[in-house]
Write a protein that holds these residues in place. Structure first.
Motif, PDB file in Angstrom:
ATOM      1  N   GLY C 148       0.820  -1.334  -0.065  1.00 57.63           N
ATOM      2  CA  GLY C 148      -0.213   0.010   0.035  1.00 57.63           C
ATOM      3  C   GLY C 148       0.739   1.228  -0.098  1.00 57.63           C
ATOM      4  O   GLY C 148       0.776   2.343  -0.831  1.00 57.63           O
ATOM      5  N   PHE C 149       1.973   1.336   0.759  1.00 53.93           N
ATOM      6  CA  PHE C 149       2.637   2.386   1.001  1.00 53.93           C
ATOM      7  C   PHE C 149       3.164   2.733  -0.298  1.00 53.93           C
ATOM      8  O   PHE C 149       3.643   4.086  -0.833  1.00 53.93           O
ATOM      9  CB  PHE C 149       3.576   2.484   2.105  1.00 53.93           C
ATOM     10  CG  PHE C 149       4.295   1.317   2.124  1.00 53.93           C
ATOM     11  CD1 PHE C 149       4.112   0.174   2.822  1.00 53.93           C
ATOM     12  CD2 PHE C 149       5.825   1.310   1.605  1.00 53.93           C
ATOM     13  CE1 PHE C 149       4.981  -0.939   2.909  1.00 53.93           C
ATOM     14  CE2 PHE C 149       6.480   0.382   1.662  1.00 53.93           C
ATOM     15  CZ  PHE C 149       6.207  -0.763   2.429  1.00 53.93           C
ATOM     16  N   GLU C 254      -4.748   5.375   6.352  1.00 54.29           N
ATOM     17  CA  GLU C 254      -5.013   6.592   7.235  1.00 54.29           C
ATOM     18  C   GLU C 254      -3.729   7.355   7.694  1.00 54.29           C
ATOM     19  O   GLU C 254      -3.563   8.476   7.400  1.00 54.29           O
ATOM     20  CB  GLU C 254      -5.834   6.439   8.182  1.00 54.29           C
ATOM     21  CG  GLU C 254      -7.471   6.360   7.707  1.00 54.29           C
ATOM     22  CD  GLU C 254      -8.142   5.837   9.109  1.00 54.29           C
ATOM     23  OE1 GLU C 254      -7.858   6.217  10.201  1.00 54.29           O
ATOM     24  OE2 GLU C 254      -9.399   5.213   8.941  1.00 54.29           O
ATOM     25  N   SER C 255      -2.830   6.632   8.399  1.00 56.92           N
ATOM     26  CA  SER C 255      -1.733   7.200   8.651  1.00 56.92           C
ATOM     27  C   SER C 255      -0.867   7.824   7.683  1.00 56.92           C
ATOM     28  O   SER C 255      -0.258   8.993   7.477  1.00 56.92           O
ATOM     29  CB  SER C 255      -0.556   5.866   9.342  1.00 56.92           C
ATOM     30  OG  SER C 255      -1.510   5.240  10.318  1.00 56.92           O
TER      31      SER C 255
ATOM     32  N   LEU D 209       5.574   2.085   8.972  1.00 58.47           N
ATOM     33  CA  LEU D 209       4.886   3.182  10.083  1.00 58.47           C
ATOM     34  C   LEU D 209       5.990   2.905  11.407  1.00 58.47           C
ATOM     35  O   LEU D 209       5.675   3.943  12.161  1.00 58.47           O
ATOM     36  CB  LEU D 209       3.492   2.457  10.491  1.00 58.47           C
ATOM     37  CG  LEU D 209       2.482   2.924   9.244  1.00 58.47           C
ATOM     38  CD1 LEU D 209       1.213   2.202   9.620  1.00 58.47           C
ATOM     39  CD2 LEU D 209       2.533   4.335   8.932  1.00 58.47           C
ATOM     40  N   GLY D 210       6.785   2.113  11.364  1.00 57.89           N
ATOM     41  CA  GLY D 210       7.759   2.038  12.486  1.00 57.89           C
ATOM     42  C   GLY D 210       7.100   0.977  13.654  1.00 57.89           C
ATOM     43  O   GLY D 210       7.528   1.192  14.805  1.00 57.89           O
ATOM     44  N   PRO D 218      18.588  -3.921   8.696  1.00 54.83           N
ATOM     45  CA  PRO D 218      18.163  -3.470   7.434  1.00 54.83           C
ATOM     46  C   PRO D 218      16.972  -4.182   6.946  1.00 54.83           C
ATOM     47  O   PRO D 218      16.800  -5.416   7.198  1.00 54.83           O
ATOM     48  CB  PRO D 218      19.249  -3.854   6.196  1.00 54.83           C
ATOM     49  CG  PRO D 218      20.130  -4.985   7.211  1.00 54.83           C
ATOM     50  CD  PRO D 218      19.731  -4.827   8.381  1.00 54.83           C
ATOM     51  N   ASP D 219      15.734  -3.234   6.575  1.00 58.31           N
ATOM     52  CA  ASP D 219      14.612  -4.036   6.159  1.00 58.31           C
ATOM     53  C   ASP D 219      14.197  -2.960   5.070  1.00 58.31           C
ATOM     54  O   ASP D 219      14.093  -1.852   5.090  1.00 58.31           O
ATOM     55  CB  ASP D 219      13.523  -4.198   7.275  1.00 58.31           C
ATOM     56  CG  ASP D 219      12.206  -4.639   6.972  1.00 58.31           C
ATOM     57  OD1 ASP D 219      11.330  -3.718   6.446  1.00 58.31           O
ATOM     58  OD2 ASP D 219      12.202  -5.743   6.318  1.00 58.31           O
ATOM     59  N   TRP D 220      13.450  -3.863   4.021  1.00 58.84           N
ATOM     60  CA  TRP D 220      13.076  -3.014   2.799  1.00 58.84           C
ATOM     61  C   TRP D 220      12.178  -1.928   3.400  1.00 58.84           C
ATOM     62  O   TRP D 220      12.360  -0.718   2.625  1.00 58.84           O
ATOM     63  CB  TRP D 220      12.404  -4.082   1.895  1.00 58.84           C
ATOM     64  CG  TRP D 220      13.405  -4.849   1.218  1.00 58.84           C
ATOM     65  CD1 TRP D 220      14.599  -4.761   0.846  1.00 58.84           C
ATOM     66  CD2 TRP D 220      13.057  -6.389   0.657  1.00 58.84           C
ATOM     67  NE1 TRP D 220      15.400  -5.782   0.147  1.00 58.84           N
ATOM     68  CE2 TRP D 220      14.430  -6.846   0.081  1.00 58.84           C
ATOM     69  CE3 TRP D 220      12.089  -6.999   0.789  1.00 58.84           C
ATOM     70  CZ2 TRP D 220      14.378  -8.051  -0.368  1.00 58.84           C
ATOM     71  CZ3 TRP D 220      12.144  -8.411   0.111  1.00 58.84           C
ATOM     72  CH2 TRP D 220      13.464  -8.782  -0.205  1.00 58.84           C
ATOM     73  N   ALA D 221      11.123  -2.274   3.986  1.00 53.50           N
ATOM     74  CA  ALA D 221      10.140  -1.217   4.504  1.00 53.50           C
ATOM     75  C   ALA D 221      10.617  -0.003   5.152  1.00 53.50           C
ATOM     76  O   ALA D 221      10.429   1.114   4.654  1.00 53.50           O
ATOM     77  CB  ALA D 221       9.004  -1.995   5.073  1.00 53.50           C
ATOM     78  N   ILE D 222      11.675  -0.386   6.003  1.00 52.96           N
ATOM     79  CA  ILE D 222      12.017   0.754   6.789  1.00 52.96           C
ATOM     80  C   ILE D 222      13.167   1.602   5.758  1.00 52.96           C
ATOM     81  O   ILE D 222      13.339   2.968   5.882  1.00 52.96           O
ATOM     82  CB  ILE D 222      13.063   0.183   7.707  1.00 52.96           C
ATOM     83  CG1 ILE D 222      12.133  -0.712   8.926  1.00 52.96           C
ATOM     84  CG2 ILE D 222      13.690   1.306   8.576  1.00 52.96           C
ATOM     85  CD1 ILE D 222      12.969  -1.363   9.692  1.00 52.96           C
ATOM     86  N   MET D 223      13.767   0.887   4.831  1.00 54.89           N
ATOM     87  CA  MET D 223      14.573   1.668   4.044  1.00 54.89           C
ATOM     88  C   MET D 223      13.614   2.713   3.192  1.00 54.89           C
ATOM     89  O   MET D 223      13.955   3.813   2.921  1.00 54.89           O
ATOM     90  CB  MET D 223      15.349   0.653   2.814  1.00 54.89           C
ATOM     91  CG  MET D 223      16.410  -0.184   3.572  1.00 54.89           C
ATOM     92  SD  MET D 223      16.842  -1.420   2.616  1.00 54.89           S
ATOM     93  CE  MET D 223      17.746  -0.450   1.349  1.00 54.89           C
TER      94      MET D 223
END
Lengths: 312, 251, 313, 273
Positions: C148-149, C254-255, D209-210, D218-223
């Motif tokens: 989604g993001f 939403e965030s 979103l943390g 390292p993680d893709w989403a955090i990157m």
């Protein structure tokens, strides 16, 4: 004036993923108007494929060659729109299992009125009246109530009559019935016979009945066409073909029925041989000639034909 | 010898509704005879077959196999005395296993023959049911109905049962294939002297193959006796109508 | 009709009760003892033994769990979710303000999912095994695979930063809902399109379609009046699952789009370890899910004639 | 199992990604967590193929390491839920009656709570991180498996060949292992592939979103989340991990779709979960 259905050099093959499977092989036959013709054969003989090809109701993978003349129109050459006009209006269809032939989420009345409104562009009220008349003619006491109900509320016998009405509502000149007795028990088998008798009296005499039930065909049909592995092996007057058959396969079929003591047709004795006659490997009268000589469907007398060396 | 004593079977359908599948059915079948059970679709024939096999327990009454209640037998003992052939040939085998594997498994599980004789027994049985050995390496959906049913018979005969139950075994098959099947069955029956119970809605098939006959309507035995007696002098109205239906297409 | 409605309510009740138990369980398991929290809020940093017990009794935390549960339920049913630990605000007021935003978002995403899913499914079924069908199938698989993001960032880059058509965040009327509901429904569109496709194709091979064409009805007539309605019946049963997926996903969306819905509220609550808000969120989303399931069951009842004739499910 | 080249692609891609993730320590040119403030936010150079992030860490190495946690978590959690779901589903389907009613009731409750809410709840309560995610994912996905297995087992129970095996003398256990499980395997593989894909996605959303996986690992989403502010000047910082996630999840879903088309069985039930 009812037209005959003339099929010439009809070959139908199915283009499956890896290979092409031939279902009907060079068939020539004429279904005479005003006569009930029974097309008999076992599973895989191509009888249903032949019958359904008349209305172009075969799946996409089927490739048809040859011609099928209905009067002066070649049905195989018709485009979708003109074929749609023929279906239901000039040639009706009665399908195999009645309990699954109607749309379960649409009332019976609306499904019966659809073809009338579509083909004859009549008003809804008039269509409703015609449907009620047909229902009464087929023994439904309260047509109005039945028209509001759904197919899963009807018994097997009632559904049979409903699909008959569905095929006949537009008074087609021809009717094709695909395996009407398949999987039925004795009582339903008898009731479908009465339905056909009803059709014969009030609607149309020209019918093609595709079945593997020999005695049902003998009782109902005037003309019989016997098919084996996509080929027609014998055509003749019903009583004659099913009491004094000519072709060895028809003989074998009759001997295999319970009444005649269930003597089986021998299995493929030597399947490896490629022979002109497809029944060669299971035929007691097989001779060297059968392997070599190509046999045509020979006419013995005006309405009897057979494809066998013995009658050449 | 198999005896049924006042067998009743009632299925609970939730919300208190019950459906009576079998109602006080009693008859006995001496060893070595062939008995037919006729009735239209929905009369409880299949339930009767499964109760006789001990697959479903009767709600009341009992099924005795050689004097002992079927339920008291262990599954293995039951498999050595009674076997069943189903209506849909291709579905009686695991779709993921080749026939050879299915047959081997049946022998392994029932331990009727010791391991080293498996292959010989299978080859010999295939010749009896007139099937070529190339079929062993095929899957159930890759063969015709007739061949699959004969393979089912081969599997059943490998276990040398005393009784064979056929639940609409040929109703899905063509006439010539049906004739072939019964030819195989009757020869096997003569050779092993086992009892055979043919369940079908087709009175003609039963009249040609069975010595005794029971007609079932809505779960209860309407009439019972020798085939010849029932077909020529039926007592009850229902059997008269049934016989008349079949005779209708004979003339 | 009423009989079926009551039957569905009775069967959904235990589900709702299960959700309340789960929410209650969350409250218990959460670290940080509410007694000390409310004490510190009262300004008492080193409470004595007696004060702690008095407070515990006052909050009713010394009672056996099931009684605590019943007390909690009574308060909750009246909407009193307690106060937020972080800013001592009344949770109920906040939730009431935010719920319409989440509902609007979830509902619009649900509508997009149904319409797009059925539309693409119908197209794929009509043109099955052609290039278009294969392309759409790959597209569906791709839609399900894009987080989604990522989709949000891409859309924002295109529509907001390049073309300045849509706001990137905040509440500016309908426009600010377009992108979020699109992104939220993206994943479920892929799944529902594939499901609709296999259901439509399943119907095409049925006997009544052959009969309808043998009557001379046109392909499009058969498609709309016969196939579509029959295929819809099994598909409706999955709407409930789609809605659950969308409801869950709304929190994240939403965030990202900074929409003042319940989702963003609970995500902030997690940063601040505000357990009562989490409890309220789980309870409310669960209740919305149960009510939506009831609605969908009634829709199923209306469309499926077998139900009206008293054949119980 | 001969497959056309196109169909084999997802399997190859998945294999490649999993292999790279396992061999990351050997393949990565730099230590993913080594901060090097001198050349922070540098464009792609010979040394740093994909450039460096705001703390000067090598993007290419971080992408190689990026999948370790989420893929491991997804496979582990889905395996556990498959185990629980299959067992529970079998009991409900095979024995039916009260057991079936109880299990269906419980699974409805778990279905009642939307997946992400469970993750959000557990992340909030147990604190974000690997273990709370593992529990949350397992709690949420075992239901999917149990519903599918229950439906299939109910169908299989009445299949003739199961009754055939009973009449041949096979015990329930033998039937389960030799016949029920193999026939279930197709649907389980499809659901497993789909579930792994959706788990990686939901974990990534939370990590973005943390609330999911925590830095500095390292993680893709955090990157992607870190690269958000630099998106305009350094699109590569976000594009690389984004492409990695999408490729992995696409390959897993494509395998699921391939199996489903091959099975060509209209099992609507397992599409949606």
């Amino acid at each position: 004036m009812h037209y005959d259905i003339q099929m010439a050099d009809v070959t139908i093959e199915f283009a499956l993923k890896s290979k092409r499977v031939s279902a009907v092989d060079q068939v020539n036959v004429t279904f005479k108007a005003g006569k009930i013709t029974g097309v008999i054969g076992e599973t895989g003989s191509g009888k249903s494929v032949l019958g359904m090809s008349i209305l172009q109701l075969l799946p996409k993978q089927a490739c048809i060659s040859g011609t099928c003349f209905f009067g002066h129109k070649d049905l195989y050459a018709l485009d979708a729109e003109s074929m749609r006009k023929i279906r239901g209006q000039e040639i009706g269809l009665i399908v195999q299992n009645p309990n699954e032939a109607l749309n379960p989420v649409r009332t019976i009345g609306r499904q019966l009125m659809e073809p009338l409104i579509k083909h004859f562009d009549v008003s809804r009220t008039e269509a409703r009246k015609t449907v009620e008349a047909h229902l009464r003619c087929f023994g439904f006491e309260m047509p109005k109530k039945v028209m509001q109900q759904y197919t899963f509320q009807m018994s097997g016998g009632m559904n049979q009559r409903l699909i008959a009405i569905m095929g006949l509502i537009c008074h087609p000149s021809w009717l094709i019935a695909d395996e009407p007795t398949k999987g039925l028990d004795a009582i339903l088998r008898r009731s479908i016979y009465d339905v056909f008798w009803e059709i014969r009296q009030h609607y149309t005499q020209s019918m093609i009945v595709i079945t593997h039930d020999l005695f049902f065909a003998k009782k109902l049909c005037e003309q019989i066409v016997v098919m084996y592995q996509g080929e027609i092996v014998e055509i003749g007057e019903a009583k004659k073909v099913l009491t004094t058959p000519l072709h060895p396969y028809t003989k074998g079929l009759l001997m295999a029925t319970p009444k005649a003591g269930m003597t089986p047709i021998p299995d493929h004795l030597n399947p490896s041989h490629e022979s002109r006659c497809k029944f060669y490997s299971r035929c007691q009268f097989a001779s060297a000639k059968c392997k070599v000589q190509f046999v045509e469907l020979r006419e013995i007398d005006p309405d009897t034909m057979v494809r066998c060396i013995l009658y050449d | 010898m198999i005896e049924l004593k006042h067998v009743t079977k009632i299925f609970k359908q939730g919300l208190g509704q019950t459906q009576i599948a079998l109602d006080n059915v009693s008859f006995d079948i001496p060893q070595g005879t062939i008995m037919g059970i006729a009735g239209n679709s929905g009369c409880g024939k299949s339930t009767l077959a499964r109760v006789m096999m001990g697959l479903i327990p009767p709600t009341s009454g009992s099924v005795l196999l050689d004097g002992k209640a079927v339920s008291s037998y262990s599954r293995k003992e039951r498999s050595q005395s009674i076997q069943m052939i189903f209506q849909h040939p291709a579905q009686s085998f695991d779709p993921k296993m080749m026939f050879e594997h299915s047959l081997m498994e049946a022998l392994k599980v029932s331990q009727r023959i010791d391991r080293d004789k498996f292959n010989a027994a299978i080859r010999e049985m295939l010749s009896q049911v007139d099937l070529s050995e190339t079929l062993l390496h095929r899957y159930p959906h890759e063969v015709s109905g007739g061949e699959a049913q004969r393979m089912a018979i081969a599997r059943a005969l490998l276990l040398k049962p005393k009784i064979m139950v056929m639940d609409e075994g040929t109703s899905m098959l063509d006439v010539s294939v049906q004739a072939k099947l019964f030819d195989v069955l009757t020869t096997a029956q003569k050779r092993t002297g086992m009892t055979m119970i043919l369940i079908s809605h087709d009175l003609e098939v039963i009249s040609k193959t069975c010595q005794t006959l029971a007609v079932i309507y809505c779960g209860s035995v309407v009439e019972q006796g020798t085939t010849e007696q029932l077909l020529t002098r039926p007592k009850t109205a229902y059997v008269k109508k049934l016989v008349e239906e079949f005779a209708f297409f004979d003339i | 009709m009423i009989h079926y409605f009551l039957k569905r309510v009775i069967s959904l009740l235990p589900v709702w009760i299960g959700i309340t138990i789960f929410a209650f369980f969350l409250g218990l398991v959460s670290p940080g003892d509410p007694v000390y929290l409310s004490l510190t809020r009262d300004g008492i940093t080193e409470p004595s033994e007696a004060m702690v017990n008095a407070k515990r009794a006052e909050l009713g935390l010394d009672l056996p769990y099931h009684i605590q549960y019943v007390n909690w339920i009574n308060r909750v049913i009246r909407g009193d979710f307690g106060k937020s630990i972080y800013d001592n605000e009344e949770i109920k007021a906040e939730m009431l303000r935010r719920m319409p935003v989440t509902l609007k978002l979830a509902f619009s995403a649900f509508v997009i999912t149904v319409v797009a899913g059925l539309g693409i499914g119908a197209v794929m079924a009509a043109t099955r095994d052609t290039i278009l069908d294969r392309f759409l199938r790959q597209l569906c698989t791709l839609m399900v695979s894009i987080p989604g993001f990522c989709m949000a960032i891409i859309l924002i880059a295109i529509f907001s930063e390049c073309f300045h058509l849509l706001p990137t965040s905040g509440m500016e009327g309908v426009k600010s809902f377009i992108m979020p509901s699109l992104v939220l429904s993206m994943g479920t569109i892929g799944t529902s399109a594939r499901l609709s496709r296999s259901n439509f194709i399943g119907e095409i091979s049925k006997q009544y379609v052959l009969v309808a064409s043998a009557k001379g009805m046109s392909k499009s007539f058969i498609g709309t009046w016969h196939i579509f309605k029959n295929a819809m019946i099994p598909i409706i049963t999955f709407f409930g699952l789609y809605f659950a997926g969308i409801l869950g996903g709304s929190a994240v969306i939403e965030s990202i789009f900074a929409l003042p819905g319940m989702g963003s509220y609970v995500i902030d609550a997690i940063y601040n370890r505000d357990y009562f808000i989490i409890q309220a969120f789980v309870l409310l989303t669960g209740t919305i899910y149960v009510l939506s399931n009831l609605l969908i069951d009634m829709l199923y009842f209306l469309i499926n004639p077998r139900m009206k004739q008293g054949d119980s499910l | 199992m001969k497959m056309k080249r196109m169909e084999a692609m997802p399997f190859m891609i998945l294999g490649a990604i999993v292999l790279i993730t396992i061999l990351a320590p050997l393949l990565a040119p730099f230590d993913p967590e080594m901060i090097d403030m001198q050349n922070r936010l540098s464009a792609p150079t010979a040394a740093h193929i994909l450039g460096t992030d705001s703390l000067g860490r090598d993007t290419f190495s971080r992408v190689l390491y990026g999948g370790r946690q989420s893929i491991l978590l997804a496979f582990a959690a889905t395996l556990i839920s498959m185990g629980i779901g299959t067992a529970v589903g079998f009991v409900a389907g095979y024995y039916g009656g009260k057991a079936d009613l109880l299990i269906t009731g419980i699974s409805n409750v778990f279905l009642g709570i939307p997946g992400v809410s469970i993750m959000v709840a557990f992340a909030g309560v147990l604190g974000p991180g690997m273990n709370s995610l593992l529990i949350a994912v397992t709690v949420n996905s075992w239901v999917g498996f149990s519903r599918i297995v229950r439906g299939e087992v109910m169908q299989l129970k009445h299949a003739n060949f199961i009754e055939g095996m009973k009449s041949v003398g096979a015990s329930d256990g033998w039937i389960f292992i030799r016949h029920v499980l193999p026939n279930l395997s197709d649907s389980l593989i499809i659901l497993f592939a789909t579930k792994v894909g959706s788990v990686v996605l939901s974990v990534a959303s939370l990590s973005y979103l943390g609330l999911g996986l925590q830095p500095p690992a390292p993680d893709w989403a955090i990157m992607i989340s870190d690269a958000r502010p630099y998106f305009r000047e350094h699109p590569l910082l976000m594009a690389a991990p984004g492409a990695a996630i999408i490729t992995f999840v696409w390959s897993v879903h494509a395998i699921g779709d391939y199996m489903r088309d091959k099975l060509d069985v209209n099992k609507g039930a397992n599409d949606a979960l």
